[in-house]
Design a protein around this motif. Structure first.
Motif, PDB file in Angstrom:
ATOM      1  N   ARG A   1       1.134  -1.423   0.337  1.00 19.86           N
ATOM      2  CA  ARG A   1       0.174  -0.158  -0.097  1.00 19.86           C
ATOM      3  C   ARG A   1       1.257   1.295   0.329  1.00 19.86           C
ATOM      4  NH1 ARG A   1      -4.406  -0.920   4.214  1.00 19.86           N
ATOM      5  NH2 ARG A   1      -4.558   1.085   4.405  1.00 19.86           N
ATOM      6  N   LEU A   2       1.858   1.120   1.111  1.00 21.00           N
ATOM      7  CA  LEU A   2       3.027   2.574   0.690  1.00 21.00           C
ATOM      8  C   LEU A   2       2.948   2.015  -1.026  1.00 21.00           C
ATOM      9  CD1 LEU A   2       4.970   1.540   4.688  1.00 21.00           C
ATOM     10  CD2 LEU A   2       3.520   3.599   4.067  1.00 21.00           C
ATOM     11  N   ASP A   3       3.839   1.734  -1.253  1.00 19.27           N
ATOM     12  CA  ASP A   3       4.071   1.763  -2.696  1.00 19.27           C
ATOM     13  C   ASP A   3       2.903   1.547  -3.620  1.00 19.27           C
ATOM     14  OD1 ASP A   3       7.209   0.959  -1.970  1.00 19.27           O
ATOM     15  OD2 ASP A   3       6.147  -0.993  -2.469  1.00 19.27           O
ATOM     16  N   ALA A   4       1.875   1.657  -3.181  1.00 20.89           N
ATOM     17  CA  ALA A   4       1.106   2.466  -4.368  1.00 20.89           C
ATOM     18  C   ALA A   4       0.217   3.656  -3.925  1.00 20.89           C
ATOM     19  CB  ALA A   4       0.178   1.033  -4.130  1.00 20.89           C
ATOM     20  N   ASN A   5       0.973   3.904  -3.377  1.00 23.38           N
ATOM     21  CA  ASN A   5       0.510   6.116  -2.236  1.00 23.38           C
ATOM     22  C   ASN A   5       0.909   6.181  -2.317  1.00 23.38           C
ATOM     23  OD1 ASN A   5      -2.155   4.278  -2.381  1.00 23.38           O
ATOM     24  ND2 ASN A   5      -2.107   3.738  -0.825  1.00 23.38           N
ATOM     25  N   TYR A   6       2.998   5.767  -2.863  1.00 23.67           N
ATOM     26  CA  TYR A   6       4.253   6.962  -3.186  1.00 23.67           C
ATOM     27  C   TYR A   6       4.749   7.102  -1.579  1.00 23.67           C
ATOM     28  CZ  TYR A   6       2.135   7.144  -7.708  1.00 23.67           C
ATOM     29  OH  TYR A   6       1.790   7.034  -9.007  1.00 23.67           O
ATOM     30  N   GLY A   7       4.099   6.059  -0.836  1.00 27.60           N
ATOM     31  CA  GLY A   7       4.960   7.000   0.671  1.00 27.60           C
ATOM     32  C   GLY A   7       3.663   7.382   1.159  1.00 27.60           C
ATOM     33  N   ILE A   8       2.533   7.476   0.735  1.00 33.46           N
ATOM     34  CA  ILE A   8       1.661   8.417   1.605  1.00 33.46           C
ATOM     35  C   ILE A   8       1.441   7.457   2.945  1.00 33.46           C
ATOM     36  CG2 ILE A   8      -1.070   8.609   2.198  1.00 33.46           C
ATOM     37  CD1 ILE A   8      -1.541   9.897  -0.473  1.00 33.46           C
ATOM     38  N   PRO A   9       1.525   7.661   4.717  1.00 30.54           N
ATOM     39  CA  PRO A   9       1.383   7.367   5.859  1.00 30.54           C
ATOM     40  C   PRO A   9       0.383   6.626   6.003  1.00 30.54           C
ATOM     41  CG  PRO A   9       2.087   9.445   6.715  1.00 30.54           C
ATOM     42  CD  PRO A   9       1.639   9.006   5.050  1.00 30.54           C
ATOM     43  N   ILE A  10       0.655   4.786   6.201  1.00 33.44           N
ATOM     44  CA  ILE A  10      -0.609   3.813   6.618  1.00 33.44           C
ATOM     45  C   ILE A  10      -0.735   4.338   7.898  1.00 33.44           C
ATOM     46  CG2 ILE A  10      -1.292   1.594   6.420  1.00 33.44           C
ATOM     47  CD1 ILE A  10      -1.063   2.772   3.862  1.00 33.44           C
ATOM     48  N   ALA A  11      -1.756   3.712   8.501  1.00 31.40           N
ATOM     49  CA  ALA A  11      -2.317   4.343   9.859  1.00 31.40           C
ATOM     50  C   ALA A  11      -2.887   3.039  10.432  1.00 31.40           C
ATOM     51  CB  ALA A  11      -4.043   5.379   9.532  1.00 31.40           C
ATOM     52  N   SER A  12      -2.230   2.191  11.534  1.00 31.77           N
ATOM     53  CA  SER A  12      -2.539   0.629  11.629  1.00 31.77           C
ATOM     54  C   SER A  12      -2.968   0.278  13.269  1.00 31.77           C
ATOM     55  CB  SER A  12      -1.471  -0.391  11.018  1.00 31.77           C
ATOM     56  OG  SER A  12      -2.666  -1.373  11.890  1.00 31.77           O
ATOM     57  N   GLY A  13      -3.579  -0.029  13.862  1.00 33.04           N
ATOM     58  CA  GLY A  13      -3.742  -0.065  15.365  1.00 33.04           C
ATOM     59  C   GLY A  13      -2.734  -2.023  15.501  1.00 33.04           C
ATOM     60  N   PHE A  14      -2.803  -1.083  15.991  1.00 29.11           N
ATOM     61  CA  PHE A  14      -1.758  -2.221  17.198  1.00 29.11           C
ATOM     62  C   PHE A  14      -1.608  -2.635  18.192  1.00 29.11           C
ATOM     63  CE2 PHE A  14       0.515   1.545  18.985  1.00 29.11           C
ATOM     64  CZ  PHE A  14       1.283   1.047  20.381  1.00 29.11           C
ATOM     65  N   VAL A  15      -1.133  -4.183  19.059  1.00 27.05           N
ATOM     66  CA  VAL A  15      -1.292  -4.504  20.226  1.00 27.05           C
ATOM     67  C   VAL A  15       0.159  -5.348  20.352  1.00 27.05           C
ATOM     68  CG1 VAL A  15      -1.721  -6.047  21.933  1.00 27.05           C
ATOM     69  CG2 VAL A  15      -3.280  -4.790  19.984  1.00 27.05           C
ATOM     70  N   ILE A  16       0.912  -4.409  21.695  1.00 33.07           N
ATOM     71  CA  ILE A  16       2.075  -4.999  22.152  1.00 33.07           C
ATOM     72  C   ILE A  16       1.955  -5.306  23.393  1.00 33.07           C
ATOM     73  CG2 ILE A  16       3.080  -3.386  23.138  1.00 33.07           C
ATOM     74  CD1 ILE A  16       5.315  -3.641  22.181  1.00 33.07           C
ATOM     75  N   GLY A  17       2.464  -6.569  23.778  1.00 39.94           N
ATOM     76  CA  GLY A  17       2.696  -7.018  25.330  1.00 39.94           C
ATOM     77  C   GLY A  17       3.180  -8.099  25.720  1.00 39.94           C
ATOM     78  N   THR A  18       3.569  -8.333  26.432  1.00 39.68           N
ATOM     79  CA  THR A  18       3.191  -9.609  27.568  1.00 39.68           C
ATOM     80  C   THR A  18       2.591 -11.084  27.872  1.00 39.68           C
ATOM     81  OG1 THR A  18       3.146  -9.357  29.929  1.00 39.68           O
ATOM     82  CG2 THR A  18       5.458  -8.778  29.060  1.00 39.68           C
ATOM     83  N   ALA A  19       2.961 -12.058  28.251  1.00 41.84           N
ATOM     84  CA  ALA A  19       1.990 -13.166  28.576  1.00 41.84           C
ATOM     85  C   ALA A  19       0.862 -12.628  29.834  1.00 41.84           C
ATOM     86  CB  ALA A  19       2.906 -14.308  28.765  1.00 41.84           C
ATOM     87  N   GLU A  20       0.999 -11.641  30.049  1.00 41.42           N
ATOM     88  CA  GLU A  20       0.008 -11.354  31.009  1.00 41.42           C
ATOM     89  C   GLU A  20      -0.670  -9.922  30.909  1.00 41.42           C
ATOM     90  OE1 GLU A  20       1.849 -10.921  34.542  1.00 41.42           O
ATOM     91  OE2 GLU A  20       2.555 -13.075  35.299  1.00 41.42           O
ATOM     92  N   ARG A  21      -0.165  -8.643  30.696  1.00 42.12           N
ATOM     93  CA  ARG A  21      -0.091  -7.994  30.191  1.00 42.12           C
ATOM     94  C   ARG A  21      -0.530  -6.954  28.717  1.00 42.12           C
ATOM     95  NH1 ARG A  21       0.933  -4.028  34.330  1.00 42.12           N
ATOM     96  NH2 ARG A  21      -0.865  -2.499  33.202  1.00 42.12           N
ATOM     97  N   ARG A  22      -1.292  -6.089  27.872  1.00 41.32           N
ATOM     98  CA  ARG A  22      -1.495  -5.837  26.733  1.00 41.32           C
ATOM     99  C   ARG A  22      -1.661  -4.422  26.200  1.00 41.32           C
ATOM    100  NH1 ARG A  22      -0.368 -10.346  26.345  1.00 41.32           N
ATOM    101  NH2 ARG A  22      -1.250 -12.151  24.964  1.00 41.32           N
ATOM    102  N   TYR A  23      -1.047  -3.354  25.607  1.00 40.41           N
ATOM    103  CA  TYR A  23      -0.794  -2.410  25.265  1.00 40.41           C
ATOM    104  C   TYR A  23      -1.422  -2.294  24.021  1.00 40.41           C
ATOM    105  CZ  TYR A  23      -0.705   3.126  24.441  1.00 40.41           C
ATOM    106  OH  TYR A  23      -0.686   3.869  24.238  1.00 40.41           O
ATOM    107  N   ARG A  24      -2.920  -1.366  24.197  1.00 32.87           N
ATOM    108  CA  ARG A  24      -3.256  -1.332  22.315  1.00 32.87           C
ATOM    109  C   ARG A  24      -3.280   0.293  21.951  1.00 32.87           C
ATOM    110  NH1 ARG A  24      -6.669  -2.537  17.663  1.00 32.87           N
ATOM    111  NH2 ARG A  24      -5.995  -4.191  18.212  1.00 32.87           N
ATOM    112  N   GLY A  25      -2.726   0.498  20.810  1.00 32.34           N
ATOM    113  CA  GLY A  25      -2.755   1.744  20.119  1.00 32.34           C
ATOM    114  C   GLY A  25      -2.967   2.159  19.099  1.00 32.34           C
ATOM    115  N   GLN A  26      -2.866   3.281  18.405  1.00 34.82           N
ATOM    116  CA  GLN A  26      -2.520   3.707  16.973  1.00 34.82           C
ATOM    117  C   GLN A  26      -1.498   4.196  16.252  1.00 34.82           C
ATOM    118  OE1 GLN A  26      -4.745   3.353  14.333  1.00 34.82           O
ATOM    119  NE2 GLN A  26      -6.106   2.033  16.474  1.00 34.82           N
ATOM    120  N   LEU A  27      -0.818   3.604  15.039  1.00 39.12           N
ATOM    121  CA  LEU A  27       0.303   4.045  14.249  1.00 39.12           C
ATOM    122  C   LEU A  27       0.135   4.831  13.324  1.00 39.12           C
ATOM    123  CD1 LEU A  27       1.906   0.409  15.046  1.00 39.12           C
ATOM    124  CD2 LEU A  27       3.106   2.869  15.881  1.00 39.12           C
TER     125      LEU A  27
END
Length: 210
Positions: A164-190
């Motif tokens: 998508r980045l190549d097709a849109n000439y590098g325009i930023p892509i928005a995506s959600g993400f989750v980072i965590g361990t076995a017990e905790r999670r953090y959700r955010g946007q990139l």
């Protein structure tokens, strides 16, 4: 072999086209003196870029090349060498910019949490703000084993993001993400862009709500 087709290298990539090899005879004028020169079109295009870079006319540039290479007596060869040397210098300069050191500098200058993500979804490097975000939301130890326990997932497939980045000439892509361990999670946007580096392929990911 068809001469009208591009010449492929061992990797199957087009090195040059038949049009690049076509010779053009052009007249270059300098202080009223007309000089006829025959060069391949690729060299004419490079010579024009070199003249623009040095803020000279083609005539002035040809004079400069001739004066600095008067020992050979072969002006067209001197022009080709000057073009190749300039392109090599340009490539070397870009190589210094397109490096992991530059990626670290970009991330370090960003006040928002940010990290570089490989095509295999591995975080290769990150800035202090991202490290603080992880410590704040996911209290973990400082050991290497604890850091390896961190897991990252994206709402979008990494390969699709590159496409998508190549097709849109590098325009930023928005995506959600989750980072965590076995017990905790953090959700955010990139906001994600392609890193200015050829190899390895990297994504620069900037947390927008950290």
């Amino acid at each position: 072999m068809n001469d009208s087709s591009a010449s492929p290298d061992k990797l199957g990539m087009n090195v040059f086209s038949a049009d690049d090899l076509t010779s053009d005879f052009r007249v270059v004028v300098r202080q009223g003196t007309r000089r006829g020169i025959r060069l391949e079109r690729l060299f004419w295009a490079t010579l024009k870029q070199l003249a623009e870079d040095k803020r000279l006319t083609l005539g002035e540039l040809v004079d400069e090349i001739e004066l600095s290479n008067n020992e050979t007596g072969n002006l067209t060869s001197a022009i080709r060498v000057a073009c190749l040397r300039w392109m090599a210098d340009q490539s070397a300069a870009l190589g210094k910019l397109a490096s992991l050191r530059t990626i670290n500098a970009i991330l370090g200058a960003c006040p928002a949490p940010a990290f570089a993500l490989s095509s295999t979804k591995k975080i290769l490097t990150f800035n202090p703000a991202f490290q603080n975000l992880v410590r704040r939301h996911l209290p973990i130890g400082s050991s290497e084993e604890a850091r390896r326990d961190l897991r990252l997932s994206l709402d979008l497939n990494v390969a699709d993001i590159f496409t998508r980045l190549d097709a849109n000439y590098g325009i930023p892509i928005a995506s959600g993400f989750v980072i965590g361990t076995a017990e905790r999670r953090y959700r955010g946007q990139l906001n994600i862009v392609r890193a200015p580096i050829k190899t390895p392929e990297l994504l620069l990911s900037f947390v927008v709500n950290g």
